[in-house]
Design a protein around this motif. Sequence first.
Motif, PDB file in Angstrom:
ATOM      1  N   GLN A   1       0.830  -1.201   0.000  1.00  0.00           N
ATOM      2  CA  GLN A   1       0.000   0.000   0.000  1.00  0.00           C
ATOM      3  C   GLN A   1       0.870   1.259   0.000  1.00  0.00           C
ATOM      4  OE1 GLN A   1      -2.540   0.684   3.439  1.00  0.00           O
ATOM      5  NE2 GLN A   1      -4.093   1.635   2.136  1.00  0.00           N
ATOM      6  N   GLN A   2       1.948   1.247   0.750  1.00  0.00           N
ATOM      7  CA  GLN A   2       2.860   2.393   0.767  1.00  0.00           C
ATOM      8  C   GLN A   2       3.422   2.686  -0.626  1.00  0.00           C
ATOM      9  OE1 GLN A   2       5.850   1.284   3.608  1.00  0.00           O
ATOM     10  NE2 GLN A   2       4.689   2.010   5.387  1.00  0.00           N
ATOM     11  N   LEU A   3       3.651   1.639  -1.397  1.00  0.00           N
ATOM     12  CA  LEU A   3       4.220   1.784  -2.731  1.00  0.00           C
ATOM     13  C   LEU A   3       3.172   2.085  -3.805  1.00  0.00           C
ATOM     14  CD1 LEU A   3       6.805  -1.159  -2.682  1.00  0.00           C
ATOM     15  CD2 LEU A   3       7.288   1.293  -2.502  1.00  0.00           C
ATOM     16  N   GLY A   4       1.889   2.045  -3.427  1.00  0.00           N
ATOM     17  CA  GLY A   4       0.826   2.306  -4.383  1.00  0.00           C
ATOM     18  C   GLY A   4       0.406   1.099  -5.188  1.00  0.00           C
ATOM     19  N   ILE A   5       0.844  -0.081  -4.774  1.00  0.00           N
ATOM     20  CA  ILE A   5       0.484  -1.300  -5.504  1.00  0.00           C
ATOM     21  C   ILE A   5      -0.934  -1.730  -5.160  1.00  0.00           C
ATOM     22  CG2 ILE A   5       1.086  -3.731  -5.867  1.00  0.00           C
ATOM     23  CD1 ILE A   5       3.995  -2.934  -5.216  1.00  0.00           C
ATOM     24  N   VAL A   6      -1.335  -1.558  -3.906  1.00  0.00           N
ATOM     25  CA  VAL A   6      -2.722  -1.827  -3.524  1.00  0.00           C
ATOM     26  C   VAL A   6      -3.344  -0.539  -2.996  1.00  0.00           C
ATOM     27  CG1 VAL A   6      -2.268  -4.248  -3.014  1.00  0.00           C
ATOM     28  CG2 VAL A   6      -2.204  -2.578  -1.163  1.00  0.00           C
ATOM     29  N   ASN A   7      -4.652  -0.440  -3.156  1.00  0.00           N
ATOM     30  CA  ASN A   7      -5.369   0.766  -2.730  1.00  0.00           C
ATOM     31  C   ASN A   7      -5.715   0.750  -1.256  1.00  0.00           C
ATOM     32  OD1 ASN A   7      -6.440   0.055  -5.725  1.00  0.00           O
ATOM     33  ND2 ASN A   7      -6.227   2.278  -5.472  1.00  0.00           N
ATOM     34  N   ARG A   8      -6.147  -0.418  -0.769  1.00  0.00           N
ATOM     35  CA  ARG A   8      -6.612  -0.509   0.615  1.00  0.00           C
ATOM     36  C   ARG A   8      -6.131  -1.811   1.232  1.00  0.00           C
ATOM     37  NH1 ARG A   8     -13.029   1.434   0.270  1.00  0.00           N
ATOM     38  NH2 ARG A   8     -12.634   3.337  -0.926  1.00  0.00           N
ATOM     39  N   VAL A   9      -5.845  -1.766   2.521  1.00  0.00           N
ATOM     40  CA  VAL A   9      -5.513  -2.956   3.295  1.00  0.00           C
ATOM     41  C   VAL A   9      -6.484  -3.030   4.463  1.00  0.00           C
ATOM     42  CG1 VAL A   9      -3.778  -4.118   4.701  1.00  0.00           C
ATOM     43  CG2 VAL A   9      -3.077  -2.857   2.652  1.00  0.00           C
ATOM     44  N   VAL A  10      -7.098  -4.199   4.637  1.00  0.00           N
ATOM     45  CA  VAL A  10      -8.082  -4.375   5.714  1.00  0.00           C
ATOM     46  C   VAL A  10      -7.770  -5.670   6.455  1.00  0.00           C
ATOM     47  CG1 VAL A  10      -9.851  -3.123   4.436  1.00  0.00           C
ATOM     48  CG2 VAL A  10      -9.743  -5.604   4.250  1.00  0.00           C
ATOM     49  N   ALA A  11      -8.311  -5.791   7.652  1.00  0.00           N
ATOM     50  CA  ALA A  11      -8.159  -7.033   8.408  1.00  0.00           C
ATOM     51  C   ALA A  11      -8.715  -8.189   7.593  1.00  0.00           C
ATOM     52  CB  ALA A  11      -8.876  -6.927   9.743  1.00  0.00           C
ATOM     53  N   ALA A  12      -8.030  -9.319   7.626  1.00  0.00           N
ATOM     54  CA  ALA A  12      -8.447 -10.462   6.823  1.00  0.00           C
ATOM     55  C   ALA A  12      -9.906 -10.842   7.084  1.00  0.00           C
ATOM     56  CB  ALA A  12      -7.523 -11.648   7.092  1.00  0.00           C
ATOM     57  N   ALA A  13     -10.324 -10.748   8.330  1.00  0.00           N
ATOM     58  CA  ALA A  13     -11.698 -11.122   8.688  1.00  0.00           C
ATOM     59  C   ALA A  13     -12.730 -10.189   8.055  1.00  0.00           C
ATOM     60  CB  ALA A  13     -11.860 -11.134  10.195  1.00  0.00           C
ATOM     61  N   GLY A  14     -12.315  -8.974   7.703  1.00  0.00           N
ATOM     62  CA  GLY A  14     -13.255  -8.015   7.131  1.00  0.00           C
ATOM     63  C   GLY A  14     -13.129  -7.837   5.634  1.00  0.00           C
ATOM     64  N   LEU A  15     -12.276  -8.655   4.994  1.00  0.00           N
ATOM     65  CA  LEU A  15     -12.017  -8.466   3.561  1.00  0.00           C
ATOM     66  C   LEU A  15     -13.275  -8.644   2.716  1.00  0.00           C
ATOM     67  CD1 LEU A  15      -9.939  -7.972   1.298  1.00  0.00           C
ATOM     68  CD2 LEU A  15      -9.554 -10.459   1.248  1.00  0.00           C
ATOM     69  N   ASP A  16     -14.046  -9.680   2.981  1.00  0.00           N
ATOM     70  CA  ASP A  16     -15.253  -9.920   2.182  1.00  0.00           C
ATOM     71  C   ASP A  16     -16.228  -8.750   2.302  1.00  0.00           C
ATOM     72  OD1 ASP A  16     -14.265 -12.353   1.375  1.00  0.00           O
ATOM     73  OD2 ASP A  16     -15.501 -13.542   2.754  1.00  0.00           O
ATOM     74  N   ALA A  17     -16.467  -8.301   3.533  1.00  0.00           N
ATOM     75  CA  ALA A  17     -17.439  -7.231   3.754  1.00  0.00           C
ATOM     76  C   ALA A  17     -16.970  -5.918   3.144  1.00  0.00           C
ATOM     77  CB  ALA A  17     -17.697  -7.055   5.250  1.00  0.00           C
TER      78      ALA A  17
END
Length: 260
Positions: free
Chosen positions: A174-190
């Motif tokens: 995320q710091q490098l701009g490769i992913v937009n958002r990082v969330v807890a694994a348990a909340g990824l689906d939601a």
Amino acid sequence: MTESPVLTADDGAVRTLTVNRPDKLNALNAATLDALLAAFDAAAADPAVRAVVLTGAGPKAFVAGADIAEMAGLSASEGRDFSLRGQRLMRRIETMPKPVIAKINGFALGGGLELAMACHLRIAADSAKVGQPEINLGLIPGFGGTQRLLRLAGRAATLELCLLGAPIDAARAQQLGIVNRVVAAAGLDAETAKLAAQLAASAPLALRGILDSVTVGGECAIGEGLQYETAQFGLMFATDDMREGTRAFLERRKPAFTGR
């Protein structure tokens, strides 16, 4: 009967495509590349689909790479053909007229990261790992990794990931701009479902105009990109959705976009 390497599921206007080879960490072989291409073509052509989510089956991997067992015996010309096969898929995703979200639920390595980078948005579990480890196989990225990573993260990060071949965690990505958002694994689906629903409720023609403008602008001089943006902006004034959106704003209500 062999199960399809790509599963399709619809939830309203959101279509989820799941790479379905969990026993192989969803590695991309030729059959899976072809099945994904067909699935994205179908999603593009279906007027009921307004947003697409791409993910991998099982708890460990989004896509852990291309299928090394299949690649190991390829000749130079066959390797080039395999690269072109993968690049056709990545370009199909990149030029989709509807937004595509990569839901990175685990390892996204090699061809898996290339697949994610072809998507328009990327949301990752905090436990995910991404990287371009092809150097460890005596290879280079072949599905667009050197080019899309360069555009997302810049020269220094691209050379680090490709030359060293070591994966990085989701926070660093995320710091490098490769992913937009990082969330807890348990909340990824939601969180992914919420993001996809927001996109699916947006004006489809405006979404396409933005996607097209960004794609064109990223591949040409700024003057050409600005001209394309202006043309797309003007076209929006001929749509029912623009009238509905501005009217809803003035009337202080939520717009109901129809894609016309």
